[in-house]
Design an enzyme around this catalytic site. Sequence first.
Site, PDB file in Angstrom:
ATOM      1  N   SER A 293     -61.836  12.248 -98.757  1.00 12.71           N
ATOM      2  CA  SER A 293     -61.855  13.549 -98.221  1.00 12.71           C
ATOM      3  C   SER A 293     -63.362  14.063 -98.375  1.00 12.71           C
ATOM      4  O   SER A 293     -63.969  14.263 -99.315  1.00 12.71           O
ATOM      5  CB  SER A 293     -60.802  14.510 -98.669  1.00 12.71           C
TER       6      SER A 293
ATOM      7  N   SER B 286     -63.967  17.118 -97.176  1.00 17.06           N
ATOM      8  CA  SER B 286     -63.769  18.684 -97.214  1.00 17.06           C
ATOM      9  C   SER B 286     -64.396  19.246 -98.204  1.00 17.06           C
ATOM     10  O   SER B 286     -64.993  20.493 -98.345  1.00 17.06           O
ATOM     11  CB  SER B 286     -62.226  18.881 -97.048  1.00 17.06           C
TER      12      SER B 286
ATOM     13  N   LYS C  44     -49.184  16.713 -94.334  1.00 15.07           N
ATOM     14  CA  LYS C  44     -49.056  17.923 -93.413  1.00 15.07           C
ATOM     15  C   LYS C  44     -47.597  18.370 -92.792  1.00 15.07           C
ATOM     16  O   LYS C  44     -47.390  19.344 -92.464  1.00 15.07           O
ATOM     17  CB  LYS C  44     -49.963  17.375 -92.171  1.00 15.07           C
TER      18      LYS C  44
ATOM     19  N   ASN D 142     -52.264  22.086 -91.472  1.00 19.34           N
ATOM     20  CA  ASN D 142     -53.584  21.503 -92.257  1.00 19.34           C
ATOM     21  C   ASN D 142     -54.209  22.673 -93.053  1.00 19.34           C
ATOM     22  O   ASN D 142     -54.977  22.350 -93.809  1.00 19.34           O
ATOM     23  CB  ASN D 142     -54.505  20.912 -91.446  1.00 19.34           C
TER      24      ASN D 142
ATOM     25  N   ASP E 250     -56.817  21.868 -86.513  1.00 22.16           N
ATOM     26  CA  ASP E 250     -57.373  20.717 -85.835  1.00 22.16           C
ATOM     27  C   ASP E 250     -57.299  20.961 -84.441  1.00 22.16           C
ATOM     28  O   ASP E 250     -58.272  20.617 -83.628  1.00 22.16           O
ATOM     29  CB  ASP E 250     -56.341  19.406 -85.905  1.00 22.16           C
TER      30      ASP E 250
ATOM     31  N   GLY F   7     -54.193   7.146 -77.403  1.00 25.20           N
ATOM     32  CA  GLY F   7     -53.553   7.130 -78.597  1.00 25.20           C
ATOM     33  C   GLY F   7     -52.365   7.974 -78.527  1.00 25.20           C
ATOM     34  O   GLY F   7     -52.291   9.155 -77.774  1.00 25.20           O
ATOM     35  N   ALA F   8     -51.183   7.966 -79.432  1.00 28.02           N
ATOM     36  CA  ALA F   8     -50.192   8.933 -79.567  1.00 28.02           C
ATOM     37  C   ALA F   8     -49.725   9.046 -80.856  1.00 28.02           C
ATOM     38  O   ALA F   8     -48.509   9.144 -81.358  1.00 28.02           O
ATOM     39  CB  ALA F   8     -48.855   8.448 -78.639  1.00 28.02           C
ATOM     40  N   GLY F   9     -50.790   9.227 -81.840  1.00 26.26           N
ATOM     41  CA  GLY F   9     -50.412   9.429 -83.489  1.00 26.26           C
ATOM     42  C   GLY F   9     -50.532  10.854 -83.761  1.00 26.26           C
ATOM     43  O   GLY F   9     -50.445  11.697 -82.771  1.00 26.26           O
ATOM     44  N   GLY F  10     -50.595  11.111 -84.950  1.00 24.71           N
ATOM     45  CA  GLY F  10     -50.651  12.581 -85.556  1.00 24.71           C
ATOM     46  C   GLY F  10     -51.983  13.324 -84.834  1.00 24.71           C
ATOM     47  O   GLY F  10     -51.774  14.483 -84.432  1.00 24.71           O
TER      48      GLY F  10
ATOM     49  N   TYR G  19     -65.554   8.995 -86.331  1.00 23.48           N
ATOM     50  CA  TYR G  19     -67.123   9.495 -86.565  1.00 23.48           C
ATOM     51  C   TYR G  19     -67.690   8.601 -87.472  1.00 23.48           C
ATOM     52  O   TYR G  19     -68.745   8.668 -88.294  1.00 23.48           O
ATOM     53  CB  TYR G  19     -67.007  10.939 -87.065  1.00 23.48           C
TER      54      TYR G  19
HETATM   55  P1  ATR Z   1     -53.253   9.264 -86.786  1.00 17.97           P
HETATM   56  O1  ATR Z   1     -52.456  10.173 -87.253  1.00 17.97           O
HETATM   57  O2  ATR Z   1     -54.636   9.395 -87.388  1.00 17.97           O
HETATM   58  O3  ATR Z   1     -53.485   9.580 -85.011  1.00 17.97           O
HETATM   59  P2  ATR Z   1     -51.884   6.927 -86.294  1.00 17.97           P
HETATM   60  O4  ATR Z   1     -50.306   7.739 -86.420  1.00 17.97           O
HETATM   61  O5  ATR Z   1     -51.702   5.690 -87.220  1.00 17.97           O
HETATM   62  O6  ATR Z   1     -53.052   7.658 -86.921  1.00 17.97           O
HETATM   63  O7  ATR Z   1     -52.213   6.616 -85.013  1.00 17.97           O
HETATM   64  C1  ATR Z   1     -53.106   5.622 -84.599  1.00 17.97           C
HETATM   65  C2  ATR Z   1     -53.395   5.375 -83.139  1.00 17.97           C
HETATM   66  O8  ATR Z   1     -54.207   4.219 -82.846  1.00 17.97           O
HETATM   67  C3  ATR Z   1     -51.967   5.125 -82.556  1.00 17.97           C
HETATM   68  O9  ATR Z   1     -51.943   5.599 -81.113  1.00 17.97           O
HETATM   69  C4  ATR Z   1     -51.953   3.647 -82.365  1.00 17.97           C
HETATM   70  O10 ATR Z   1     -51.197   3.104 -81.436  1.00 17.97           O
HETATM   71  P3  ATR Z   1     -49.659   2.423 -81.538  1.00 17.97           P
HETATM   72  O11 ATR Z   1     -49.044   3.864 -81.499  1.00 17.97           O
HETATM   73  O12 ATR Z   1     -49.388   1.687 -80.670  1.00 17.97           O
HETATM   74  O13 ATR Z   1     -49.671   2.109 -83.101  1.00 17.97           O
HETATM   75  C5  ATR Z   1     -53.461   3.260 -81.976  1.00 17.97           C
HETATM   76  N1  ATR Z   1     -53.820   1.809 -82.451  1.00 17.97           N
HETATM   77  C6  ATR Z   1     -54.220   1.495 -83.545  1.00 17.97           C
HETATM   78  N2  ATR Z   1     -54.534   0.155 -83.771  1.00 17.97           N
HETATM   79  C7  ATR Z   1     -54.530  -0.300 -82.299  1.00 17.97           C
HETATM   80  C8  ATR Z   1     -54.852  -1.537 -81.550  1.00 17.97           C
HETATM   81  N3  ATR Z   1     -55.310  -2.480 -81.985  1.00 17.97           N
HETATM   82  N4  ATR Z   1     -54.767  -1.183 -80.259  1.00 17.97           N
HETATM   83  C9  ATR Z   1     -54.209  -0.065 -79.558  1.00 17.97           C
HETATM   84  N5  ATR Z   1     -53.953   0.884 -80.194  1.00 17.97           N
HETATM   85  C10 ATR Z   1     -54.230   0.975 -81.512  1.00 17.97           C
END
Ligand code: ATR
Length: 280
Positions: free
Chosen positions: A20, A22, A71, A92, A108, A133-136, A224
């Site tokens: 981290s 932070s 979180k 967070n 965030d 992307g669709a993660g956290g 980054y």
């Molecule tokens: P965070 O919480 O940091 O956003 P995460 O939940 O692991 O991390 O999300 C990572 C993102 O990167 C997801 O959108 C993931 O796509 P999937 O939902 O399909 O897993 C995307 N990602 C990681 N590797 C990838 C790859 N090789 N190609 C396309 N998308 C990728």
Amino acid sequence: MNLSGKARIAGIFGWPIAHSRSPRLHGFWLDRYGVDGAYIPLAVRPEAFATAFRALPALGFRGVNITVPHKEAALANCDTVDAQARRIGAVNTVVVDDAGKLCGSNTDAFGFIENLRQASDWHAAAGPAVVLGAGGAARAIVVALLDAGAPEVRIANRTRARADAFVSEFGTKTTAEDWDDRADALSDATLLVNTTTLGMQGHDPLDLDLSRLPNAAVVNDIVYTPLQTPLLKDAAARGNTTVDGLGMLLYQAQPGFEKWFGVRPEVDAALRRFVLDDLK
Ligand code: ATR
């Protein structure tokens, strides 16, 4: 650091926590403003989280930041959680109030928007935003964009079901795009944000054809390491304004520092350099 018996104490919960930035970031501000206070990395295992977290008021902590993987557990264990953090589904930043209650928020979204506003002339209402992307991280950014007034947010994710789940949850201003159609989704966009790990050191590159992206669009990569990702280089070469990911990290820290230590800290070039020195 020279603490008195009245020092204000904050910190960050994570597991692991060694990576981290932070503590370095808050430590810089504590020094700069001569605060009688400390910001401590707290390596807390998931199974110990609730016990350690609930002990913060008894220990006299002013509050804490929360990082991976805590979180969601923080959200569940706070006494109050603000509406935006609830929508993001993660806390967070926690403030211990005068009554000893744990008050959760998520900075965030603020950090993301503030960084864009400081680094570009982007404004949310100008037009569609594309989020990869669709993660956290994407959750906080989609909520930030909607709350800031974006008329449309297009979400392209490799796993289509996760993008669909965003649309079900966040409503008609969001749309899900197939990952294979990500280049087409850029037409008439005013903002492109990469929230995936693609382009990060040690990860696959982000393969994206920018030819449909308007020249006036702002391109932001929340990766980054490196600071200038291939996406940002490509975008800059074709004339788009680019915004790197370090600013989001710095700005998300501002509200917590102000609440715990009583000073609104500045994000400036000296802070950027100090944090960057550690990334090299
Ligand atoms: P965070 O919480 O940091 O956003 P995460 O939940 O692991 O991390 O999300 C990572 C993102 O990167 C997801 O959108 C993931 O796509 P999937 O939902 O399909 O897993 C995307 N990602 C990681 N590797 C990838 C790859 N090789 N190609 C396309 N998308 C990728």
